[in-house]
Design an enzyme around this catalytic site. Structure first.
Site, PDB file in Angstrom:
ATOM      1  CG  ASP A  23       7.175 -41.328 -15.510  1.00 49.00           C
ATOM      2  OD1 ASP A  23       6.741 -40.021 -14.990  1.00 49.00           O
ATOM      3  OD2 ASP A  23       7.198 -41.992 -14.590  1.00 49.00           O
ATOM      4  CE  LYS A  86       6.322 -35.073 -12.549  1.00 51.63           C
ATOM      5  NZ  LYS A  86       6.001 -36.205 -12.018  1.00 51.63           N
ATOM      6  CD  GLU A 186       3.069 -37.621 -13.545  1.00 51.04           C
ATOM      7  OE1 GLU A 186       2.286 -37.866 -12.657  1.00 51.04           O
ATOM      8  OE2 GLU A 186       4.055 -36.959 -13.837  1.00 51.04           O
ATOM      9  CG  ASP A 210       1.532 -41.119  -9.255  1.00 54.09           C
ATOM     10  OD1 ASP A 210       2.455 -42.131  -9.041  1.00 54.09           O
ATOM     11  OD2 ASP A 210       1.295 -40.841 -10.953  1.00 54.09           O
TER      12      ASP A 210
END
Length: 629
Positions: A23, A86, A186, A210
């Site tokens: 992850d 990211k 994800e 999320d």
């Protein structure tokens, strides 16, 4: 050399080694594997905890420090400490310009659509290189804990990541020495961690909420016959637990009657307050009051003293209510896009550390009218699911059907002889993917499209499949035409390549059989070579990209001087020419960082009067317009 067998269905090495799930997160990253008891397990190594902060610090020598140790430098050396990388993956400066003030490090604005670069010390880094540093740390921790080499991985990305962002993630893995078998969404990984989708007979509609440190997204998934389909996704890439922290910090500044402007100017003090706010937020998940002091020795704008950091649960919930309401609004939009009601959602899964807040859980449960899954640690659930996906790819789960995948990447040649991947290897077949390109010269009317198969960054190391010309592009300034190139790979392995110029509708297409003539040994060699030469390939790619951008900047700057000299002073013209010459000399030396440094200096020098010329042009255009009554 030892013989390594390759499964052409997955394009992966068939060795007795562990495939890990990773992850790669905005705030924290972690790595998991399937343990001998056949259960997914997060790797905890070096005594620093399960989570590896997604932070990279560069010292004066340019050496990288990653994770917990790097996090300490967020306060003491913020300019050379990179976080939230990211958010920058696969993005140009124009994509992130509005959020520049959220980063304490310098993002280079080269006034183009090319991918962003980050300056630390005298060196320039791409988000791919920075992500690779994080992945190297995860790889090293896994190898140390498992006492075995780790060369293969499944890496997760948000469901909304586009093709460019997914390819950037693959490239980062490759640079870190990992064979990336699959990029997994994800929400799909989180669902797998809860066992959803493992039963082929199961049909469910799932919402995955999320809320991480820096980003929020909600995805609505349909699971049927073990296949996950993303029905809709919504969210905000600049909304997360960091916003909760920021709200607490501003509350403390106000309640302590501090000068907000003075405190916020001081990055060191702000980082100290932010870390204290993060501590308070976590504490209030299990207690009703947080009461601490922050003592400091004095910073640039603030005298030595102490700040009372007091916060009760109700005040905290009031502070974050607006942000949580924004996430619920995104949930409504996602359901609307999927043409579903809350009653049609079978399961709700919580992901991300910020969902630990009881208030967040309450609001999600109230909206979906059902208790969400939160039994698994929300920080770990995605990595655990990635490990399950890795186990499936390793062929250890006979009850799950794997769809056929393409064994080698397919792409086209771009400027400088680089391979730009359109369909990555291990993509499910049939599949379709595309990307948009433009011209590099004024008045360009033809575009040569060369199609390649392989894993190397330079096309000369890959296998050429076909070549054709898109003719009849209307003559326009460089960068104005928009050419969509689409790859459609059908179940029989036939690749159709389409090129369409969107402004004129000019179109050309060709059919290719990519797998023709490739033996198992050839595929094996191409895969091994791509990993063996990953570092040198990436170095070459980045030098070529820097040269291409530098040459384009020289061309643009010279054209600017030719067209607008009358608006510039003698000194401005003279110094611009000096900067152009410096950049040309750097191009001859062929050193990436030197080219980027001189390009940045040219951009910085010309920006003020380039903006002035633009203002004059806009003003002249406005005066030439008449307004009818």
């Amino acid at each position: 050399m030892a013989k390594i067998s390759i499964n052409l269905a997955t394009g992966s090495f068939q060795q007795e080694e562990i495939i890990v799930g990773i992850d790669l997160g905005t705030t924290n990253s972690l790595v998991a594997f399937i343990n001998p008891d056949k259960n997914p397990q997060v790797i905890n190594d070096t005594g620093k905890g399960l989570l590896v902060p997604s932070v990279v610090h560069f010292n004066a020598q340019g050496d990288a420090l990653v994770g917990n140790d790097a996090k300490e430098f967020l306060i003491t050396d913020p300019a050379n400490t990179i976080f939230s990388v990211k958010r920058l993956l696969g993005r140009s400066y124009k994509d992130v310009a509005a959020h520049q003030d959220t980063f304490s490090y310098k993002i280079i604005d080269d006034e183009s659509d090319s991918l962003v670069k980050i300056k630390a010390g005298d060196k320039f880094y791409t988000p791919i290189e920075l992500s690779a540093e994080i992945l190297k740390e995860l790889k090293a921790r896994a190898e140390h804990a498992l006492k075995t080499p780790v060369n293969r991985a499944v890496i997760t990305v948000p469901a909304y990541f586009n093709d460019s962002q997914r390819q950037a993630t693959r490239d980062a893995g490759k640079l870190a020495g990992l064979d990336v078998l699959r990029i997994v969404n994800e929400p799909t990984a989180a669902s797998l961690a809860y066992g959803l989708g493992l039963d082929p007979a199961q049909q469910k509609t799932i919402a995955v909420y999320d809320l991480g440190g820096g980003t929020f997204d909600v995805s609505v998934l349909s699971i049927q016959n073990g296949i996950f389909e993303v029905l809709s996704t919504n969210g905000n890439t600049f909304l997360g637990g960091d916003d909760f922290d920021r709200a607490i910090v501003y509350y403390w500044i106000e309640s302590n009657k501090l000068d907000k402007e003075a405190v916020t100017k001081d990055s060191g003090l702000m980082q100290s307050l932010r870390l204290k706010a993060e501590e308070a937020k976590k504490a209030l998940s299990t207690q009703s009051l947080y009461n601490e002091k922050l003592r400091f020795d004095g910073f640039e704008e603030v005298k030595p003293g102490e700040i009372w950091c007091t916060l009760d649960k109700q005040t905290f919930e009031n502070l974050i209510a607006g942000k949580v309401a924004e996430t619920i609004a995104s949930c409504k939009l996602a359901l609307s896009d999927a043409k579903l009601t809350t009653a049609e959602i079978d399961e709700v899964v919580l992901v991300g550390g910020s969902t630990r807040s009881p208030y967040v859980k309450q609001q999600v449960a109230a909206f979906f009218q059902r208790e969400p899954h939160d039994q698994i640690n929300p920080d770990e659930v995605v990595a655990l699911g990635a490990a399950i996906q890795a186990d499936i790819l390793a062929g250890n789960r006979s009850d799950i059907l794997l769809l056929d995948v393409t064994p080698l990447s397919l792409g086209i040649e771009t400027m400088g002889g680089l391979m730009d991947v359109i369909i990555p290897r291990n993509a499910k077949v049939p599949t379709k993917a595309g990307r948009q390109y433009t011209t590099s010269l004024d008045g360009q009317v033809n575009m040569k499209i060369s199609v390649y198969q392989g894993e190397r960054d330079l096309v000369r190391e890959n296998r050429k499949l076909a070549e054709f010309d898109l003719k009849g592009i209307p003559p326009m300034p460089a960068g104005l035409p928009k050419v969509d190139i689409n790859f459609i790979l059908n179940a029989d392995g036939i690749l159709t390549v389409q090129a369409i110029e969107l402004r004129s509708g000019v179109k050309q297409e060709i059919d290719i059989t990519p797998s023709y003539g490739l033996t198992d040994d050839t595929v094996e060699k191409m895969l091994i070579d791509s990993i063996t030469h990953a570092k040198s390939d990436v170095d070459q790619r980045m030098l070529i990209e820097a040269r291409s951008e530098g040459e384009q900047l020289v061309y643009t700057a010279q054209r600017f001087l030719d067209k607008h000299a009358s608006y510039l002073s003698t000194d401005e013209i003279k110094n611009t020419k000096i900067h152009i010459e410096n950049l040309q000399q750097a191009l001859e030396k062929a050193e990436k960082d030197e080219i980027l440094k001189k390009a940045d200096e040219l951009n910085e020098f010309t920006r003020p009067f380039a903006e002035r010329v633009m203002d004059v042009a806009v003003s002249a255009a406005m005066k030439g317009k008449s307004i009818d009554n």
